[in-house]
Design an enzyme around this catalytic site. Structure first.
Site, PDB file in Angstrom:
ATOM      1  N   PRO A  79       0.867  -1.391   0.264  1.00  0.00           N
ATOM      2  CA  PRO A  79       0.133  -0.206  -0.154  1.00  0.00           C
ATOM      3  C   PRO A  79       1.102   1.610   0.057  1.00  0.00           C
ATOM      4  O   PRO A  79       1.832   1.840   0.454  1.00  0.00           O
ATOM      5  CB  PRO A  79      -1.160   0.089   1.678  1.00  0.00           C
ATOM      6  N   ALA A  80       0.778   2.190  -0.735  1.00  0.00           N
ATOM      7  CA  ALA A  80       1.520   3.608  -1.105  1.00  0.00           C
ATOM      8  C   ALA A  80       0.813   4.430   0.406  1.00  0.00           C
ATOM      9  O   ALA A  80      -0.292   4.429   0.845  1.00  0.00           O
ATOM     10  CB  ALA A  80       0.721   4.664  -2.343  1.00  0.00           C
ATOM     11  N   GLY A  81       1.696   4.696   0.399  1.00  0.00           N
ATOM     12  CA  GLY A  81       2.269   5.819   1.741  1.00  0.00           C
ATOM     13  C   GLY A  81       1.969   5.305   3.378  1.00  0.00           C
ATOM     14  O   GLY A  81       1.682   6.190   4.450  1.00  0.00           O
ATOM     15  N   GLY A  83       3.584   3.453   5.032  1.00  0.00           N
ATOM     16  CA  GLY A  83       5.545   3.630   5.342  1.00  0.00           C
ATOM     17  C   GLY A  83       5.694   2.410   5.384  1.00  0.00           C
ATOM     18  O   GLY A  83       7.318   1.277   6.059  1.00  0.00           O
ATOM     19  N   LEU A  84       5.296   1.647   4.287  1.00  0.00           N
ATOM     20  CA  LEU A  84       6.314   0.101   3.661  1.00  0.00           C
ATOM     21  C   LEU A  84       7.289   0.031   2.504  1.00  0.00           C
ATOM     22  O   LEU A  84       7.008  -0.788   1.862  1.00  0.00           O
ATOM     23  CB  LEU A  84       4.849  -0.605   3.795  1.00  0.00           C
ATOM     24  N   SER A  87       7.477   3.615  -2.181  1.00  0.00           N
ATOM     25  CA  SER A  87       8.538   4.097  -3.277  1.00  0.00           C
ATOM     26  C   SER A  87      10.173   4.089  -2.925  1.00  0.00           C
ATOM     27  O   SER A  87      10.388   4.508  -4.402  1.00  0.00           O
ATOM     28  CB  SER A  87       8.075   5.834  -2.637  1.00  0.00           C
ATOM     29  N   ALA A  88      10.817   3.608  -1.809  1.00  0.00           N
ATOM     30  CA  ALA A  88      10.874   2.977  -2.318  1.00  0.00           C
ATOM     31  C   ALA A  88      11.700   1.898  -3.181  1.00  0.00           C
ATOM     32  O   ALA A  88      12.141   1.462  -4.410  1.00  0.00           O
ATOM     33  CB  ALA A  88      12.351   2.049  -0.676  1.00  0.00           C
ATOM     34  N   ALA A  89      10.807   0.810  -3.013  1.00  0.00           N
ATOM     35  CA  ALA A  89      10.599  -0.554  -3.448  1.00  0.00           C
ATOM     36  C   ALA A  89      10.700  -0.060  -5.404  1.00  0.00           C
ATOM     37  O   ALA A  89      10.800  -0.830  -5.994  1.00  0.00           O
ATOM     38  CB  ALA A  89       9.615  -1.249  -3.068  1.00  0.00           C
ATOM     39  N   ASP A 125      15.756   2.475   3.022  1.00  0.00           N
ATOM     40  CA  ASP A 125      14.888   1.969   2.463  1.00  0.00           C
ATOM     41  C   ASP A 125      15.262   1.516   0.666  1.00  0.00           C
ATOM     42  O   ASP A 125      15.071   0.705   0.903  1.00  0.00           O
ATOM     43  CB  ASP A 125      13.761   2.872   1.997  1.00  0.00           C
TER      44      ASP A 125
HETATM   45  C1  MEV Z   1      11.170   6.184   6.235  1.00  0.00           C
HETATM   46  O1  MEV Z   1      10.794   4.538   6.114  1.00  0.00           O
HETATM   47  C2  MEV Z   1      12.549   6.017   6.738  1.00  0.00           C
HETATM   48  C3  MEV Z   1      12.872   7.367   7.782  1.00  0.00           C
HETATM   49  O2  MEV Z   1      14.071   7.347   8.406  1.00  0.00           O
HETATM   50  C4  MEV Z   1      13.619   8.041   6.583  1.00  0.00           C
HETATM   51  C5  MEV Z   1      14.760   7.989   5.954  1.00  0.00           C
HETATM   52  O3  MEV Z   1      15.395   7.325   6.443  1.00  0.00           O
HETATM   53  O4  MEV Z   1      14.935   7.887   4.593  1.00  0.00           O
HETATM   54  C6  MEV Z   1      11.713   8.044   8.470  1.00  0.00           C
END
Ligand code: MEV
Length: 304
Positions: A79-81, A83-84, A87-89, A125
């Site tokens: 799911p986007a947004g 925190g999982l 966007s990095a994937a 990430d």
């Molecule tokens: C986000 O998943 C992790 C943070 O530490 C941001 C980052 O490391 O760039 C909040």
């Protein structure tokens, strides 16, 4: 020509936000993946929409890096947004599909894409979404590191970490939160308040303490450290009412629980040997529960 790659999502077990300042963090890949297909095209599109710097920054910067136009389609279980690591994937899968390369090169380029899209970020990430499994990342050099990557103020060193299949449940608050503004908020608080600087240093310290119990599967010790980490995240200003509500709901069935990722909404994680109870408690409070594996495989090219 058509190319495809996929990458896993991630959770941060310890040290989010502090890692941006060079403190240690521990992250693990989860069993939810995102897949990208890219084919040469006259004009670049992302799921049918024209690629633009502000609307689709990851695709925009990845295409720039690859020096090509492509028709990109993305399918995702993450799911986007939340925190999982969606966007990095996405950054990692785009870079791998369009440029290929060694793991360290893919991770460094994907970090470049993430940084351009997000302004301020650590490579936590993008590194874990590339390597998969679990990683230890810090601003200090480690023996046996996989690679290092330089940002504007910090050089981060990334090592592989062997973490067994701990039973972790994820609870999404349902409130998407953009990472960039939260990272900038912590930077401002860090400049202004000594209590925030102390909390960041303490997060680094407890993350170091977490390595042994995590690799040894000592759930009681890991759970206590998660609770300490959460209190410090709250001091630096990234927890929220919705996060605390879900944490309160799961605590009595868990060894420990904390927010994961940027906070301000997004998701929590609970370490538990009663996953059914935790799922039920999360859903009763309006959260969305995910039971998934950790230390999952990293990015890979996919057959078409
Ligand atoms: C986000 O998943 C992790 C943070 O530490 C941001 C980052 O490391 O760039 C909040």
């Amino acid at each position: 020509m058509k190319r495809s790659a996929s990458a896993p999502g991630k959770i941060i077990l310890f040290g989010e936000h502090a890692v941006v300042f060079g403190e240690p963090s521990i992250a693990t890949a989860i069993g939810m993946r995102l897949k990208v297909e890219a084919s040469d095209a006259a004009e670049s599109t992302f799921n049918g929409v024209r690629v633009e710097r502000n609307a689709t920054p990851h695709a925009y910067h990845a295409l720039n890096l690859a020096g090509m136009n492509a028709r990109i389609t993305v399918s995702s279980e993450i799911p986007a947004g939340a925190g999982l690591g969606s966007s990095a994937a996405l950054s990692v899968a785009l870079v791998l599909a369009m440029t290929g390369g060694e793991e360290s090169e893919v991770a460094a380029r994907a970090y470049g894409v993430e940084l351009a899209a997000q302004m301020r970020a650590s490579p936590a990430d993008t590194s874990v979404c590339t390597h998969g499994h679990s990683i230890f990342i810090s601003g200090r050099q480690e023996e046996g590191e996989l690679w290092s990557v330089a940002g504007k103020e910090v050089r981060w060193h990334i090592s592989h970490l062997d973490i067994p299949q701990l039973p972790v449940v994820i609870g999404y608050t349902g409130i998407p939160a953009a990472t960039g503004p939260l990272v900038m908020k912590v930077k401002r608080h860090h400049e202004r308040y000594s209590i925030v600087r102390e909390a960041i240093a303490e997060i680094g310290q407890l993350t170091l303490e977490a390595v042994r119990p995590l690799t040894g599967g000592d759930m009681v010790a890991v759970g206590e450290l998660m609770e300490r980490n959460q209190r410090l995240l709250s001091i630096i200003g990234v927890s929220s009412h919705d996060i605390e509500k879900l944490l309160d709901a799961v605590r009595k069935y868990s060894y420990g629980a904390k927010l994961t990722g940027a906070g301000g909404g997004g998701s929590i994680i609970a370490l538990t040997d009663r996953p059914d109870k935790v799922v039920q408690a999360l859903e009763l409070r309006g959260g969305k529960a995910f039971v998934t594996s950790i230390s999952a495989p990293g990015a890979r090219r996919e057959e078409l």
